[in-house]
Design an enzyme around this catalytic site. Sequence first.
Site, PDB file in Angstrom:
ATOM      1  N   SER A 162       0.838  -1.218   0.000  1.00 28.12           N
ATOM      2  CA  SER A 162       0.000   0.000   0.000  1.00 28.12           C
ATOM      3  C   SER A 162       0.863   1.254   0.000  1.00 28.12           C
ATOM      4  CB  SER A 162      -0.878   0.025   1.252  1.00 28.12           C
ATOM      5  OG  SER A 162      -1.826  -1.004   1.202  1.00 28.12           O
TER       6      SER A 162
ATOM      7  N   GLY B  58      -6.127  -3.736  -7.867  1.00 26.73           N
ATOM      8  CA  GLY B  58      -7.268  -2.876  -7.543  1.00 26.73           C
ATOM      9  C   GLY B  58      -6.799  -1.516  -7.060  1.00 26.73           C
TER      10      GLY B  58
ATOM     11  N   ASP C   9      -7.027  -8.056   4.712  1.00 24.18           N
ATOM     12  CA  ASP C   9      -6.257  -8.957   3.842  1.00 24.18           C
ATOM     13  C   ASP C   9      -5.754 -10.201   4.581  1.00 24.18           C
ATOM     14  OD1 ASP C   9      -6.628  -7.275   1.684  1.00 24.18           O
ATOM     15  OD2 ASP C   9      -4.796  -6.148   2.067  1.00 24.18           O
TER      16      ASP C   9
HETATM   17  C1  S3P Z   1      -5.604  -1.418  -0.068  1.00 25.72           C
HETATM   18  C2  S3P Z   1      -6.821  -1.410   0.533  1.00 25.72           C
HETATM   19  C3  S3P Z   1      -7.611  -2.617   0.789  1.00 25.72           C
HETATM   20  C4  S3P Z   1      -6.761  -3.881   0.687  1.00 25.72           C
HETATM   21  C5  S3P Z   1      -5.847  -3.869  -0.506  1.00 25.72           C
HETATM   22  C6  S3P Z   1      -4.933  -2.666  -0.470  1.00 25.72           C
HETATM   23  C7  S3P Z   1      -4.918  -0.135  -0.296  1.00 25.72           C
HETATM   24  O1  S3P Z   1      -8.629  -2.693  -0.170  1.00 25.72           O
HETATM   25  O2  S3P Z   1      -7.593  -5.015   0.639  1.00 25.72           O
HETATM   26  O3  S3P Z   1      -5.059  -5.045  -0.530  1.00 25.72           O
HETATM   27  O4  S3P Z   1      -3.702  -0.126  -0.530  1.00 25.72           O
HETATM   28  O5  S3P Z   1      -5.595   0.893  -0.231  1.00 25.72           O
HETATM   29  P1  S3P Z   1     -10.046  -1.959   0.035  1.00 25.72           P
HETATM   30  O6  S3P Z   1      -9.806  -0.514   0.081  1.00 25.72           O
HETATM   31  O7  S3P Z   1     -10.853  -2.355  -1.163  1.00 25.72           O
HETATM   32  O8  S3P Z   1     -10.600  -2.527   1.307  1.00 25.72           O
END
Ligand code: S3P
Length: 436
Positions: free
Chosen positions: A27, A100, A321
Amino acid sequence: MTLSTSSRVVVPGGALRGELRPPPDKSITHRAVFLSSLAQGTSRIVRPLSADDCERSAEAFRTLGISIETNPEGDWIVVGRGLYGLREPRADHLYCGNSGTTLRLVSGVLAGQPFSTKLMGDKSLSGRPMARVVDPLTAMGADITARKGCYAPLRIHGRRPLRAVEWISPVASAQVKSCVLLAGLYADGVTTVEEPLRSRDHTERMMAAAGVRLTVDERRVSVQGGPSLKPQDWVVPSDISSAAFFMVGALLAPGSELMLRGVNTNPTRDGIVEVLEKMGAGIQRERSLVSGGEPVTDLLIRHRGLKGVTFGADIMPRLVDEVPILALAATQAQGVTEIRGAAELRVKESDRLAHIARGLSKMGARIDELPDGLRIEGPTPLRGARLDSAGDHRLAMTFAVAGLIAEGETEIANADCVEISFPTFWEDLERVRVQS
Ligand code: S3P
């Protein structure tokens, strides 16, 4: 990266001993790429996570005209061109792969650009919900088209300036929050985002460090549009979500004593430590310091018998996670573990509730899938099985740790996907594993 159908065989046995510095935080690396690209001048990302997911963010900004290079020390050197310095890509689209975070965060930036960009992802990412970012960006004035049902590919026609809004997000999601805050940099006033529960706060910490005017009031964060971002040296700590596999591995494998060095124990991320301690784990915090604006701790984990616990929605954003690996821990705990409030797991890189229930059942666990979680009865001995990661990195690593304590060999198909967040996972596992 194209994910091959490579499989791995995990032979059981052995303890996890010695020490390990888990890989850099995913992140934080993503956000360092974003904020460095939008700053005016040269930033350095020290110890970036050089893995498929974060490479997607770096590549997206290269396509938008930013120079990002690796120096001989392995740092990423980013020459930012300021908030308004991105160039219209020549390529047909930006490819976000499995990430994502890349797709949702870059949407916020693209919403404020005076050009139109198409965003694509792999099969998994193309099946993940995007309305959660399309809705706020549309309210701010961007014009976005998506595949039916609001899935990628997205085409984002930006608008400048965006309208400052107050967005009440129905999901606690750091990706949504960060997307809105990034768009808020391009808005004509103060943009506020409120979430039902507080999600990870790296964006807030890092924007503040870069000189963005930002106020945080528990679940509400507000950002003033039009700032000038200062370039930084970002030092990336080890990722607690990657450390999690070794924490649970050391708790479950008899004879283990493992030191995990430099783990980011940000209070919005450390829910796994709290739950494991409730389960009876002994986790010793050896040395704590603040590095790059984040708390960093050495964690010493020893093998210990665990007991079942119940946890739910309140703590979910702090361990979202880590549910797959906690489910594995629960199969070895005395009594019932109930995990609730985890419906978000169905829209991660895979439907993690379904896959974890199926995979661990195949190994002999007593695990029921609930609409929003899992119910696990332990302890049950696990037996080796043939499992499929479904291309989901966190499932591949959970099954590998399960294989360590199983009887007989475990074969994991699509095991290469660990490259997404933990490229050295297989080597690290063998390095700290000691056969008695
Ligand atoms: C993340 C936020 C989380 C997490 C992902 C990384 C991020 O997702 O599951 O692995 O770096 O902002 P969500 O914001 O969809 O919960």
